[in-house]
Design a protein around this motif. Sequence first.
Motif, short mmCIF file in Angstrom:
data_model
loop_
_atom_site.label_atom_id
_atom_site.label_comp_id
_atom_site.label_asym_id
_atom_site.label_seq_id
_atom_site.Cartn_x
_atom_site.Cartn_y
_atom_site.Cartn_z
N VAL A 61 0.82 -1.22 0.00
CA VAL A 61 0.00 0.00 0.00
C VAL A 61 0.85 1.28 0.00
CG1 VAL A 61 -1.57 1.33 1.47
CG2 VAL A 61 -2.06 -1.07 1.00
N LEU A 62 1.92 1.29 0.80
CA LEU A 62 2.69 2.53 0.89
C LEU A 62 3.46 2.85 -0.40
CD1 LEU A 62 3.75 2.51 4.61
CD2 LEU A 62 2.40 4.25 3.44
N PRO A 63 4.16 1.87 -1.01
CA PRO A 63 4.77 2.20 -2.31
C PRO A 63 3.72 2.64 -3.33
CG PRO A 63 5.66 0.15 -1.48
CD PRO A 63 4.55 0.52 -0.56
N ALA A 64 2.54 1.98 -3.29
CA ALA A 64 1.48 2.36 -4.24
C ALA A 64 1.05 3.81 -4.02
CB ALA A 64 0.28 1.42 -4.07
N ALA B 37 11.74 0.77 -1.61
CA ALA B 37 12.72 0.05 -0.77
C ALA B 37 12.09 -0.31 0.58
CB ALA B 37 13.96 0.92 -0.56
N GLY B 38 11.38 0.65 1.17
CA GLY B 38 10.73 0.39 2.46
C GLY B 38 9.66 -0.68 2.33
N GLY B 39 8.91 -0.62 1.22
CA GLY B 39 7.89 -1.64 0.99
C GLY B 39 8.51 -3.02 0.90
N GLY B 40 9.66 -3.11 0.22
CA GLY B 40 10.38 -4.39 0.12
C GLY B 40 10.80 -4.90 1.49
N ASP C 163 19.55 1.12 5.94
CA ASP C 163 20.23 2.43 5.92
C ASP C 163 19.98 3.16 4.60
OD1 ASP C 163 21.28 1.95 8.42
OD2 ASP C 163 23.15 1.10 7.65
N ALA C 164 20.02 2.40 3.49
CA ALA C 164 19.79 3.02 2.19
C ALA C 164 18.37 3.60 2.12
CB ALA C 164 19.99 1.99 1.07
N HIS C 165 17.40 2.83 2.62
CA HIS C 165 16.01 3.29 2.66
C HIS C 165 15.90 4.58 3.49
CE1 HIS C 165 11.77 3.39 3.85
NE2 HIS C 165 12.11 3.12 5.09
#
Lengths: 81, 414
Positions: B119-122, B161-164, B181-183
């Motif tokens: 939901v959040l990446p969307a 990235a966070g969704g993953g 860290d990258a996210h």
Amino acid sequence: MTSPIELDLRRLPPPLPMQHALDAADALAPGELLTIVAPMLPRPLLMELAQRGFDAEPGEPQADGSVRVQIRRPDDAETPA
Amino acid sequence: MPKLRLDQAPPATLPLRFLLAMPCWGVAGAALLLVDGDTALLTRWYPATLALVHVWTLGILGNAMFGSLLQFLPAAVGVQPRGWQGVPALHALFNLGVLVLVAGLYTQARWPLLTAGVVLPASFLWLGAMTVPGLWAAAGERLLRAGIGLALGFGMLAAVAGGGLALLLGRGIAWPLVAVDAHAGLGVLGWIVLLLATVARVVMPMFQGTGSVPPRVQAIWLAVVTTGLLAAVALHLRHAGDRTLPLAMVAGAASFAFGALWLQRRVPRARHNALFLHWRVGLLALALAALALAAGQGMVAGALGLGVGLPLLVAGMALEIVPFVEWIALRRRVPRGVQLPGVQRLLPDASRRRVLLAQGAAAPLLVAAVLWPMPWLARLAALGQLVAWSVHGYALASALLAGRTFLRRVAQRA
């Protein structure tokens, strides 16, 4: 019909330029003209003027970023039914 | 100059729902800290800490960024969001995503995490689809459009990235720490700081009376931060433990904070309005956060940057935007000839300063609770946050209420 009314709003902090410009535009008689000098291209003002049925024509930005806008209230005959 | 097309113009109140959600999330964060005060401020890996960080970054800052963008794009860049009729659904989807993510991180439950991972990446991609085509097609304001476009790009990358990561956690797979860290780097520096620095180019001279950054300087800053962040993320993903990413975050945040403070220094005291003061305190907190991160104090940096500095910057802007859009909405609804109250009457500067006072009192408590981790101090900090965000929410609501009361009186007189 033309009008000598010109408002220089450049030194006012926002949102006063928009408030004064809309108040002055509302006070125009049909066919009357008003010129304002805004500190920058006043997109929200142009949108409001269009919403309220005014004709508004912005000029080119000056060196200091200010923009002169001609505002005209249409004659009653021009107002769409 | 092209004529404005009214059939494309969204209602002025479009960003309100996002901006009003912001203090609600502030109160939710305070409640979380009140319940989990003993663990939430100890290390970044506790479930309560992860949940609290995302309340701050998505609930408070995310809502503020979504709402401010929807107000800023038409007003300053002349870009109307495409399909703006879908904004209420976007708001619902985004906040549902934040809710399930926070619940999932807090409880480590499978389904909330898996839902949030989609939901959040969307939501971010939807915001991008609404705004990026218009930004691309618009003319003029190249620096603003480039900054906003890059920030949106980083926001979408951070969300994907966070969704993953949420999907991994939901399936019980351990997180690759370098990816976390990258996210965080993409989200905080690329999305939040980059967007604020871009918007500051308009907001600071216009609303705070500061000078402007020369366009060439801002363009160089934008290019350096963008390439630096991408390079640092790539290096970090290849070599765990590499210090380039934190250093890039320190350099990006500190250059923005100190640069903006430098611009504020010449503003006469008479022009120190509530927005100016929100930004002064917020920028100081952000500068301190960058110094704390440079010193390896990640938790202190997080509290100062995500819990105090960045929220103060967006809170100050929300206190400007909400009464302004309410005033525009009033103007559209009252008949010609009716004298309207000014924007300042809807939300006086004194009320805005009270919000800052409450936030200013809550901030040291939060930082102290991180520096000296004691349950009672964390709960005191939580109470401070509760009061601060309640005062903020009350101020926004009172501006809307003042508008509605005025409308009712006009209707009664008619």
